[in-house]
Design an enzyme around this catalytic site. Sequence first.
Site, PDB file in Angstrom:
ATOM      1  N   TYR B  96      20.226  25.085  25.690  1.00 47.34           N
ATOM      2  CA  TYR B  96      21.032  26.307  25.648  1.00 47.34           C
ATOM      3  C   TYR B  96      20.309  27.479  26.291  1.00 47.34           C
ATOM      4  CZ  TYR B  96      24.623  24.150  22.828  1.00 47.34           C
ATOM      5  OH  TYR B  96      25.638  23.371  22.411  1.00 47.34           O
ATOM      6  N   GLU B 194      14.617  -0.412   7.664  1.00 47.42           N
ATOM      7  CA  GLU B 194      15.596   0.119   8.613  1.00 47.42           C
ATOM      8  C   GLU B 194      16.636   1.018   7.942  1.00 47.42           C
ATOM      9  OE1 GLU B 194      17.836  -2.790  10.816  1.00 47.42           O
ATOM     10  OE2 GLU B 194      19.202  -1.289  11.616  1.00 47.42           O
ATOM     11  N   ASP B 246      17.692  -5.395   9.503  1.00 41.93           N
ATOM     12  CA  ASP B 246      18.804  -6.347   9.499  1.00 41.93           C
ATOM     13  C   ASP B 246      18.425  -7.525  10.394  1.00 41.93           C
ATOM     14  OD1 ASP B 246      20.396  -4.764   7.910  1.00 41.93           O
ATOM     15  OD2 ASP B 246      21.488  -3.845   9.586  1.00 41.93           O
TER      16      ASP B 246
END
Lengths: 820, 361
Positions: B96, B194, B246
């Site tokens: 910005y 995770e 996972d």
Amino acid sequence: MTSFQSSLGEDEGIAEELAESQREISIAEFFEKNKHMLGFDSGARGLVTAVKEAVDNALDATEEAGILPDIYVEITEVGDYYRVVIEDNGPGITKEQLPKVFGKLLYGSRFHKREQNRGQQGIGISAAVLYSQLTSGQPARITSRPKGQSDAQYFELIIDTDTNEPEISVDETTSWDRPHGTRIELEMEANMRARSQLHDYVKHTAVVNPHARIELREPGLEEPWKFERATDELPAETEEIRPHPHGVELGALIKMLEATESYSVSGFLQEEFTRVGKKTADNVIDEFRDRHYGRELAWSPPRAHDDRDVAAAVADAVANKGEAATTAFSEGIAGTVANNDRLSRSELAEIVDGVAETVADDTGKTFGGTVRENAVDAAWRAITGIGEDGDGAAGDGEDAENGDATESPLVPDVYALVDDATSTRKDDAAVRAMAEALARRFESLDGDAFRITRDDLERLVADAASFVAEQHDATFGETARENVVESLWSRARTVPDDPPKVRDVAGDRDSAADLLEAMRGTDILAPPTDCLAPITAELVEAGLRKEYDADFYAAATRDAEVHGGDPFIVEAGIAYGGEIPAEGSVELLRFANRVPLVYQRGACATTDVIRTIGWRNYGLDQPGGSGMPNGPAVISIHVASTNVPFTSESKDAIANVPAIEDEIELAVREAARELKSYLNKRRSMQQRREKQDVLGRILPEMADKVSEVTGRPRPDIDGALARIMNNVSLEREVDDGTVRLVVENHSDVNERLEITDIVSTEPTDVSDGTVVDMDGEWFVQWKPEVASGDERELTYSVDGEADFEVSVGGVETEKLTVNA
Amino acid sequence: MTTESDARDELIDLAADFYDQFAAGRIPEMELPTRTKSNIEYDEESGVWTYGDRTSVRSANSVNGARKLLKAAFTIEFLADQLDEDRSSTLRELYYLSESWDNDEAQFNSQDESNDLVEDLEIVTGVTREDFHMRPEESGAKVMGPLRLREQTNRGDREIHCQLDVGQGGYQIPNNPDTIEFLDNDAEFVLCVETGGMRDRLVENGFDEAHDALIVHLGGQPARATRRLTKRFRDELDLPVVVFTDGDPWSYRIYGSVAYGSIKSAHLSKYLATPEARFIGIQPADIVEYDLPSDPLADSDVNALESELEDPRFQTDYWEEQIELQLDIGKKSEQQSLASRGLDFVTDTYLPERLDEMGVI
């Protein structure tokens, strides 16, 4: 192509009657019924068509006389009517010619002429005269001044609508300021709603006839609209050619047969047609014999184990020639016969003649005509087995098939052919049944020579097949039947009989139809093309240049091609940019024999072709990737032919003939390729200019920033800028399997480059480079030297899709812009 | 590590490079390692994957290249001033902030562009963005376990025990974990997890207390701070590190970035990657052995697995065996599928069994 069935001629009486009653319709009624076809279906359109026909005529008249056309068109309002005036500077017209040119519907020398001409059918200007007469009741007013005459002649002409005969009602001397030429004045019911089509027609005529000067005045124009000449070159004079055998139709052929001085068909073919010499005529005549007389089926001679003996049969048939001569004769025949796989009765007769001559020379015994005939009959019986003693006469048709008659001696031969022609999966019993059915049918052919035409053979095979299907439940489908016919036909022999004489063919529609089919069935060289006068690419471009203020022009003329018996040439031109409006679709100009086509754009082959071309590939916008392209472009297409195929008599749209469409596409693509390379160049120029603009702005800013950050004075960046501005560019274009790498050197020194292109498929036709195959990748390398300000094209071809990876050495990278 | 003034000097040096190129009449350019999968190499010495020898050149020769270098010059100025004033900003703030620059061409078009540029500058100068005082938008993840540390905050130093002084959420890792000093600990090993749901399950079941584990929440692709801290646990506290994710190809990449370094930040692998980290599960073999509830592999999963077989970071016997097994059975399972055996199964059975197998406990 029209096809003729032999049954057509049979009911000639009725046809005559019909024709009789047709003649009773008045010409006015005929016109009224057909005016949509002739281009006069509304007042608006009638006006445009009248102008078009008159201008086409004027252009043809002047060109034929070798005069540069100067044409004046004027339309004025006269009360409720419009008056159309067309003047030319042609050779003028005599009183005798007048009715022929302007008066009679369907008259015109062009109707029978094979030459590229605007009118082609002679229907146009007389239809305009008739239209004006029918709508306004006024005669056509014609002024003519032939070259070299001091006065002009003024005529008024009306057409008797009952008899279709023109009448000259006024004939007087007048004065006219043109030194020579013709002026026609027509008054008609009309309106100017089709003004834009009229303008298009005149403007497009000027585009496609850059040698003509045209002036148009009409009520909507404040100033006369003048189109000046762009060239003093007249179109090449066209040669009239004799018709090509593939391009005539039955009616025309019969007329030619009636009119010819030739006595034999061979002479007729060589005299009256183009591209027919002795050899071609012989080929046509063989084909004609096959169709007219049919071929003779050929049979294999008896083998050693057969109980039929040619020698014995011949010996029996000969009497009173002495034993030695008889033996020599019969053995000679039998020996020669045995050398043939198959032979026909005519071939057998030839053999007998030959042996008779030899034996006569050797023994001094003469074998006269009767003896020879007997010998042929006897030998033929022995060969075919038909009519032999004890064999019984061939049973006819149904009885034989349904009964248990002895097998026909022809069966083994026929069986071999049928078996050969059908697939191995066919049941042997079915093949045998088919062979038997065919043999029975052959036996009942008229005469003993087994003559049959191909059509009859097809019918016979079909008949036998349906019998076999019924009796033996085995189908012989269409393909199987065709194969059987082909097998039998190819082993049958063309007969040696002389073809009928010309007057016999002329008098018999069936024979003429056979001859026509024979002509169409023979391979004949394409017609010569000097009967065509293309505008030439140069003048197509000049025409566009004259009427369209564009940035770019391109044009292409294709070589002549043939459709049916008529040669044709396609030309295309493209103008792009400049003052041509950028909104909406491109403008398409269509021309046939230098005549602009203004109506029925959507039905025209040219439009269809333009729509199917992928224009994005050529740099034009095309929403959806097909259809008319958009953008500031004009595309012009010219089809020149001795017979341009139109969709209708009004000649507004070219018919979709594949051969012509292909050429249109090729011509347009040729011109479009130039457009593409122009647009690419323009785009790369634009990109270069943009790059220079942007870098010229950014680099100084960057220099300022780094001097600020480092606290040092602003560096001198001129050297860096100079390197970027003078660059060398490499662009790739791939089109239809042709790869072009274009190197442009914009620097001020010569550059020696080393360009390597890695291609995923094998390149061919490489322009002076080297190719190295590296495990399924090909390294194409060039080392061109490109002079300052020069460019170089490196090309090769690839088959289908390919991936490329190019690298460039020998030039500093900052000078290089690669877009490949 | 570099100090702030070093970082500033490196940036000014880069600007001076550009300056010198201009002054020599050359077109400024900047050479960077090619940042693709095919250009990462295993560094024997450090055991991590870093960029290879292939390089790409950002040159002002093209319009895009010139714009990039102009932006680089402006960014260098901004970062140098920021270091001068000892302030910091986020990557998003940089994006910005470029709007306020007086040159339209120098403004960033997207945040990706400014992020990439900062990474380029890290690579060229050899200074990490933390030392440029650039922060990512997302904060680092959380740690729970028997460890006492001291963190320098801008409100003074704080001593924190990561079990006793924190709530259920754990200790929040700061953006620059090099401001942390380890004091003392009873930890036996580090367990990187995770998903948030699994971390919460382990904490609720008291796994950190029962096994003296430092539980680090990765939260998907781990932030640099998380990876950096994990590496420091390993290097400074000499703790074994295991990664628990996972059982699907995307999770293996999470493990990969912890252990081997990511392709995008391979220049920082030596600083961020923990090559000793080992994968605890869910392994494809576990799906079979524990008969876990599973989903079939989608086409994208299969493609990802096949692409991993070609990834140099996964070319080990262990991974090839596991990935091929997974392609074979065509299944994937989440960490939380272990709940099918009861809520305590993971802490009472699965993890102890796996840790035992791996010789960690």
